[in-house]
Enzyme design. Sequence first.
Site, PDB file in Angstrom:
ATOM      1  CB  THR A   1      -2.921   0.752  -2.667  1.00  0.00           C
ATOM      2  OG1 THR A   1      -1.857   1.150  -2.047  1.00  0.00           O
ATOM      3  CG2 THR A   1      -3.466  -0.430  -2.487  1.00  0.00           C
TER       4      THR A   1
ATOM      5  CB  SER B   1      -0.958  -0.218   1.237  1.00  0.00           C
ATOM      6  OG  SER B   1      -1.633   1.350   1.299  1.00  0.00           O
ATOM      7  CG  ASP B   2       0.859   5.982  -1.616  1.00  0.00           C
ATOM      8  OD1 ASP B   2       2.071   6.126  -1.434  1.00  0.00           O
ATOM      9  OD2 ASP B   2       0.073   6.751  -2.104  1.00  0.00           O
ATOM     10  CE  LYS B   3       3.721   8.602   4.360  1.00  0.00           C
ATOM     11  NZ  LYS B   3       3.074   9.948   4.403  1.00  0.00           N
TER      12      LYS B   3
END
Length: 911
Positions: free
Chosen positions: A642, A339-341
């Site tokens: 993501t 996941s992106d942050k």
Amino acid sequence: MAEHLIPDHQETPLRTHWHALSKEQIEHVLQTGVGGLTDAEARNRRAHYGPNQLPPPKRHGPLQRLLMQFHNILLYVMIGAAVITALLGHWIDTGVLMAAAVINAIIGFIQEGKAESALDAIRAILSPHATVIRDGRWREIDAAELVPGDLVTLASGDRIPADLRLVKVKELRVDEAALTGESLPVEKCHEAVVINAPLGERYSMAYSGTLVVYGQASGIVVATGTATELGEINQMLSSIRMLSTPLLRQVDRFGRTLALAILSMSAATFVLGAWWRGQPPSEMFMMVVALAASAIPEGLPAIMTVTLALGVQRMARRNAIIRHLPAVEALGSVTVICSDKTGTLTRNEMTVQHVVCAEHVFNVGGVGYAPVGNLSIDGRIIDPDHYPALAMAIRAGVLCNDARLREEDSLWRVEGDPTEGALLVLGEKAGFTQHVSYEAWPRLDAIPFESQHRFMATYHRDSDDEPWIFVKGAPERILDMCGAQWSHDGERTLEINYWRRMAADTAAQGLRLLALACKRASPLGGCLSFTDTESGYVMLAIVGIIDPPRPEAILAVRECHHAGIRVKMITGDHAETARAIGAQLSIGVGKPAVTGAEIAMMDDATLRRLAWDVDVFAQASPEHKLRLIQALQEEGQVVAMTGDGVNDAPALKRADVGVAMGMKGTEAAKEAAGMVLADDNFATIVSAVHEGRAVYDNLKKFILFMLPTNGGEVLVVIAAILFELALPLTPAQVLWINMVTSSTLGLALAFEPAEYGIMSRRPRPPGEALLSGFFVWRVLMVSVLMMICALGLFLWELNNGTSMEAARTMAVNAVVAAEMFYLVNSRFTLASVISLDGLTGNRYVLLAIAACIPLQIAYTHAPTMQAIFNSTDLTQLEWCKVVAAGLFVFSVAEFEKFVIRHSPLAARLNK
């Protein structure tokens, strides 16, 4: 100018080192200067380098794409069976088989190849125009005409038209989030940076496709077209082959195995009947065709499409928009989510969490831009007015500020710098509204923030007409300006070691730091100047700001861990910030954060080991993200990725499931992804995983229902041939059973709700076969039960003197009744259905049975059907025997579940 003097930057290593060269070196290498290029030179270079454009992707034509959809072993068998039935004149059967094949191909044609649009989306973000010096004069040209060596100017709002080495900068800030993932605009400079600086820290460069949000600059074009960073991503994206989903791989293997089994069974049946038992070859050939058509799961493509489409609808209600149907099920098999942050795991709204004053550290409640939250010390809520240093620090943050906080449609938004917006939200929480503060303390002058000075200053007069100068900026810079600190009982000598220690401790938590100070004085010359900012200030506070995790994301990560799914965070932010956010989300706790520079130094084998062991990756470039995804896949993982930026597009396309952000995501990311989150919320991914697992369960339930149905018919015929019995089913009756049950009963399982505890299971192994050993046992058991019912009832009736037509009619109805009862069994794989929810929880099952009953009554009693299928009327007693046969299958299937639930096998099957 001779072309050989122009370096081919698409080949030379210097292409990646422009950021480390001085202005003079750049001008020498590219043979340019303050007057730019001449038109003649520009034409020569354009002939050498080509236009500043990205090439269009290669595409398959519509006809080729359509024909490719038929490249499936089950469709080959289905079409072959359709041809044979057509030759024999059985046009209804031919129509059913061909319709199933064509519908499956059309659906695949519509869904296939959409990711190619991602390349169009990347080209769409290129700037259409550029302001350039040609022949010593400024002019605006088509950006496609730019060549290396051109001198380009930039202003606020411009889309950067090519990769530029900046040579003159005035307060330039560039939004590079789409390229690097960095959540805040990057301040640029014209000085060279170190040669090994990561992409996000090449402050002397401005990259194609990024956006100028503030300031002005000029730069020399050093890369155009495919040689730009954006072009590299485009080339990377075009070279990536989208992977098939786990389900499609399983179905392909299943189809090959089943096709081989069907052909083998058909050949064996023909040999047994025609050559061994002496049945007429023509009759046996038609029976073999009927059995083959019955055994082919022509309902599988349709049920897959319906089940996946229903999953799409349910996911859409949860803000997950599916772009490619197979992505629905692939989510259910995910073992790792990368996941992106920013904006996914976090709110993408900077928030003040701590205010460090001389005597206290204040905690600030609330998250995001909504001004809701209290200030506290060690959990005790306080009134800021009782703490003079805190009150003055908050006032300074509100007044020394160029952002605006607005409420629109019940949503709070910040106009301007997000960090300054966080200070305004803090002011609102403490009662220092910006508008009221400006009225009481009007601003008379200001020094805007500049990267070389690292502070902003404003001059005000309070309600008593007393002068004040406020400054905010980097803590080390503000401390240099201070000689005192504001404490509870007035000014005291500055304790420099205290402030440095608190700054280090706060930064170690991953927070961005801002220092606030003030001076009660007027500018020396009447107007604010840098002379007024040299010394004499009183230190007020250090503010710790962070983009906080979404509360729902914290719960969602916990649910992923409970479901056996690893969550990894890949971000463009700095390592300490990434580790701090990861710790709050329970991602990578107690483990190091690995940077993109470290990834670049690893070989593939090392990266494969590290990719699984480490959960937080910082300052990652598109190449790093892509390598991480590939490393995890090579370790046998099913990966969801993501992202929102152009830099994420290659990894999104390569991942088993690419998940793009719908609100802040670029079109390139959305087009490369299989799913788009309408709310940019990580928790939505977990909901989609839940739906994906339910979809896969329903597909398995359909196969578990369908195969025994076909298997029972096959065993009935084979047993009759082996034991030299009259055939209990004619070819037409076999096709009737297959048609009526496939079109009514099996479809109901597509609407089955998820079973309890579906997110407590471990992800299924990526290489798992569609039919496990347990499933093979279940298929064989139910097939034998159906054979016993149909063949046993047929022989019993013949033995009692019943006519052949009546006995066969009872056999057909026994098979269909067994399927009706077994449909209810099939709702739960292991759990008992003997409950109100089990028997009535899926109304579509009841509707399917209700639709099938009239068809069987018509088959038995309608004169037209009797003429076609050679059926006959049944008495009430005979109908009771048919129902008893169905109840027999239901009872034995439920008993088998009971035995398995109370055996060690149950624990393994529920994992």
